[in-house]
Design a protein around this motif. Structure first.
Motif, mmCIF file in Angstrom:
data_model
loop_
_atom_site.group_PDB
_atom_site.id
_atom_site.type_symbol
_atom_site.label_atom_id
_atom_site.label_comp_id
_atom_site.label_asym_id
_atom_site.label_seq_id
_atom_site.Cartn_x
_atom_site.Cartn_y
_atom_site.Cartn_z
ATOM 1 N N LEU A 190 0.847 -1.200 0.000
ATOM 2 C CA LEU A 190 0.000 0.000 0.000
ATOM 3 C C LEU A 190 0.879 1.246 0.000
ATOM 4 O O LEU A 190 1.942 1.254 0.614
ATOM 5 C CB LEU A 190 -0.908 0.007 1.229
ATOM 6 N N ARG A 191 0.423 2.282 -0.704
ATOM 7 C CA ARG A 191 1.215 3.509 -0.779
ATOM 8 C C ARG A 191 0.426 4.635 -0.133
ATOM 9 O O ARG A 191 -0.688 4.932 -0.564
ATOM 10 C CB ARG A 191 1.515 3.840 -2.234
ATOM 11 N N ILE A 192 1.025 5.249 0.866
ATOM 12 C CA ILE A 192 0.278 6.280 1.583
ATOM 13 C C ILE A 192 1.137 7.496 1.902
ATOM 14 O O ILE A 192 2.365 7.470 1.776
ATOM 15 C CB ILE A 192 -0.280 5.742 2.936
ATOM 16 N N SER A 193 0.474 8.559 2.297
ATOM 17 C CA SER A 193 1.155 9.676 2.927
ATOM 18 C C SER A 193 0.447 9.935 4.247
ATOM 19 O O SER A 193 -0.690 10.401 4.265
ATOM 20 C CB SER A 193 1.103 10.926 2.048
ATOM 21 N N ALA A 194 1.106 9.590 5.327
ATOM 22 C CA ALA A 194 0.499 9.829 6.637
ATOM 23 C C ALA A 194 0.356 11.324 6.865
ATOM 24 O O ALA A 194 -0.506 11.777 7.609
ATOM 25 C CB ALA A 194 1.351 9.200 7.734
ATOM 26 N N LYS A 195 1.201 12.093 6.188
ATOM 27 C CA LYS A 195 1.154 13.536 6.364
ATOM 28 C C LYS A 195 -0.132 14.123 5.775
ATOM 29 O O LYS A 195 -0.840 14.870 6.444
ATOM 30 C CB LYS A 195 2.368 14.165 5.686
#
Ligand code: GTP
Length: 609
Positions: A163-168
């Motif tokens: 999975l590809r995410i940006s927690a920001k």
């Protein structure tokens, strides 16, 4: 909550890869937290953690969550926070055992680090479902394709599954939560069986005693229940039972699979140790088996802590007593040194643990300290036989001063560690050189991808507790990472190097080193001391010796002039001032035999071991 709607998970990540930020985002998605109260990194509580950005203590948060478009009831996600650092790997393993799944979180610009892989192995050992997630895809420096390949190569599976995410920005976070609901198995356990709950963290609260974080495995817990802890035999009544959502909220019962916190007038954390089993006092639970995997914390690294001002000794004792309430994994006992006076020999899980304790003494108690060079615990077999058993006597020695004379020793064994290093392939040569220079034996070398190599070595623990990590970082420009685990003891050709000032040994400077390293070590030590110790009224020889054999020598030349000489003929008040000043300076000196050593000399000489 019904058991089939509970999901217990943790986040396995390297420091700074975004674990706290992701946890914050998840909390927001549950809309439990008032946005005005939402501060960065909700889950980290200790000040030191906040400042250094490292998570030391594990905690838990309850996240009620309803997948979008799902028509059923909501799910209960329990996020169990794990400490990130190698010194606390036992605590990590207990926290993992309280979960059924783990989010493997990797920075899209940095890739996997040794620590993450070590914790991933622990998660696999605990049979957890692994959900691979790449964070920080918003960064311009992100290398998502390459890192996804790397992750897939290590855990198996396809790069597309990561999975590809940006927690920001929050992008992809919902998908992570949906994956947790879909893929992490619900807990299993028997609600009717005698109660068993796993302690995965405990810490001390000045008002309520020890707070115990646990996960219920079988049965249930309620306020008022009389509980028993199996490893320590503590018995008491549950005063408060609560969950963190994320603020602490009282609850009237917790059943199979649920995670919570309780207090039961437990005086210190040593009574409620991580890994212990909570059960109920009374007949029904008398024969209940402890949950597997409990271990006593084992100090690995030792150092003498001495107050610079000897009047602070009682204060230091109080400080250690207080810290111990909170930390069952460090040990201390009084010791005396001819050079440093009264102090304590303290045992720590590792170097970071040592640093944290020393920093807390400084910060919370403000006691200036001298700490002796870190050492390990040796097993010394004597020539002498035990009159009762007829076997050779074996001593455990963690202070070089306590090493018997060479002629009494049959053998010395030292603790070893299995070290895992991840490095870009271009630095493999220098890293191997470093390990071999520290008496390392290579066990394996694997190319994870073309660019990244995993090296495994057996090394003496003593070789990595001084500047190994700094050296590793410097030869790889900060790109390598390291993890280690204890791997037993091995016999070794070890000797004690003593340092003598004016022919008198200074106990605080003694060290146990390998015979091959004794000469360079002794030489470096006497050279350093020559620089650090001011001239005296007479010539002072500085020697390093093994037993009675001197292996290195320098001389501190006598001071030529009296300080008053330059005031010759000057006025009286200037002379008096100078004398006063000299007296001030004297207070900060330690007299060792006939030589005055400034406190700073101890501090500096011992700093790098
Ligand atoms: P420890 O608590 O020290 O273990 O670190 P952590 O893994 O919890 O990392 P943390 O959440 O504190 O994030 C580390 C840094 O990365 C912070 O400065 C975050 O703001 C930043 N960060 C986290 N996630 C992202 C992301 O998706 N994109 C970008 N650009 N920065 C992020």
């Amino acid at each position: 909550y019904p058991i089939d709607r509970i999901r217990n998970f943790c986040i396995v990540a390297h420091v700074d890869h975004g674990k706290s930020t992701l946890a914050d985002r998840m909390l927001q998605l549950t809309e439990l937290v008032d946005p005005r109260k939402m501060r960065a990194q909700y889950l980290d509580k200790m000040d030191i953690e906040r400042e250094r950005g490292i998570t030391i203590k594990a905690q838990a948060a309850r996240l009620p969550y309803k997948p979008l478009g799902d028509v059923g009831d909501e799910y209960l996600l329990n996020l169990i926070d794990t400490p990130g650092h190698v010194d606390f790997s036992y605590e990590v393993s207990r926290a993992l055992n309280a979960c059924e799944g783990a989010v493997l979180l990797v920075d899209a610009a940095q890739g996997m680090e040794a620590q993450t892989i070590a914790n991933l192995y622990l998660a696999l050992e605990a049979d957890l479902e692994i959900i691979p997630v790449m964070n920080k895809i918003d960064l311009p420096a992100a290398r998502p394709e390459e890192i996804a390949r790397e992750i897939a190569a290590i855990i198996g599976g396809e790069p597309e599954d990561v999975l590809r995410i940006s927690a920001k920005t929050g992008e992809g976070v919902r998908e992570v939560m949906d994956a947790i609901v879909d893929r992490v198995p619900a807990p299993t356990g028997d609600p009717e069986a005698p109660t068993r709950a796993l302690i995965f963290d405990s810490f001390y609260d000045a008002y309520r005693g020890t707070l115990v974080y646990f996960r219920v495995v079988d049965g249930r817990l309620e306020p008022g229940h009389k509980i028993r802890l199996l490893a320590t035999n503590f018995e008491g009544e549950i005063d408060d039972l609560a969950v963190n959502s994320p603020e602490e909220t009282p609850i009237d019962a917790l059943g199979v699979g649920e995670v919570g916190v309780l207090s039961a007038a437990i005086k210190n954390v040593a009574e409620a140790k991580v890994g212990d089993t909570i059960t109920l006092a009374g007949k029904k639970c008398r024969d209940v088996a402890p949950l597997p995997g409990y271990r006593e914390p084992l100090p690995m690294v030792f150092s003498g802590l001495y107050p610079i001002d000897s009047d602070d000794f009682p204060l230091l004792r109080d400080a250690l007593d207080k810290l111990r309430l909170n930390d069952a994994s460090f040990s201390y006992e009084p010791e005396t040194s001819a050079a440093l006076g009264f102090g304590f020999r303290c045992g720590f899980l590792g170097l970071l643990h040592l640093e944290i304790v020393i920093e807390r003494i400084d910060r919370e108690f403000d006691i200036p300290l001298v700490t002796t060079a870190p050492s390990v615990r040796y097993r010394v077999t004597l020539e002498r036989l035990d009159p009762e058993t007829g076997e050779p006597i074996v001593l455990e020695v963690s202070n070089p001063q306590d090493l018997p004379e060479p002629n009494q020793i049959a053998a010395i064994a030292e603790p070893t560690v299995r070290v895992m290093i991840l490095t870009p392939s271009s630095y493999v040569g220098p890293v191997m050189q470093l390990c071999e220079g520290r008496r390392g034996n290579m066990e394996a070398m694997d190319y994870l991808t073309e660019e990244r190599v995993e090296l495994r070595y057996q090394l003496p623990l003593a070789s990595i507790i001084t500047d190994f990590f700094d050296q590793l970082k410097s030869i790889t420009r900060g790109y390598a990472s390291l993890d280690y685990e204890p791997s037993g003891y091995q016999e070794s050709n070890l000797v004690r190097v003593d340092v003598l000032l004016n022919a008198e040994p200074v106990d605080a400077f003694s060290s146990i080193v390998h015979r091959d390293e004794a000469y360079p070590f002794g030489k470096a030590m006497v050279e350093k001391l020559k620089e650090l110790i001011p001239r005296q009224m007479f010539d002072v020889p500085v020697q390093a010796a093994i037993g009675s054999k001197v292996i290195a020598r320098e001389t501190i030349k006598a001071r030529r002039k009296d300080v008053l000489a330059k005031c010759y003929g000057g006025d009286v008040s200037r002379k008096r001032k100078l004398l006063e000043k000299q007296k001030e300076g004297k207070k900060k000196m330690k007299n060792v035999g006939s030589v005055e050593i400034p406190q700073e000399a101890f501090v500096s000489a011992l700093r790098t071991g």
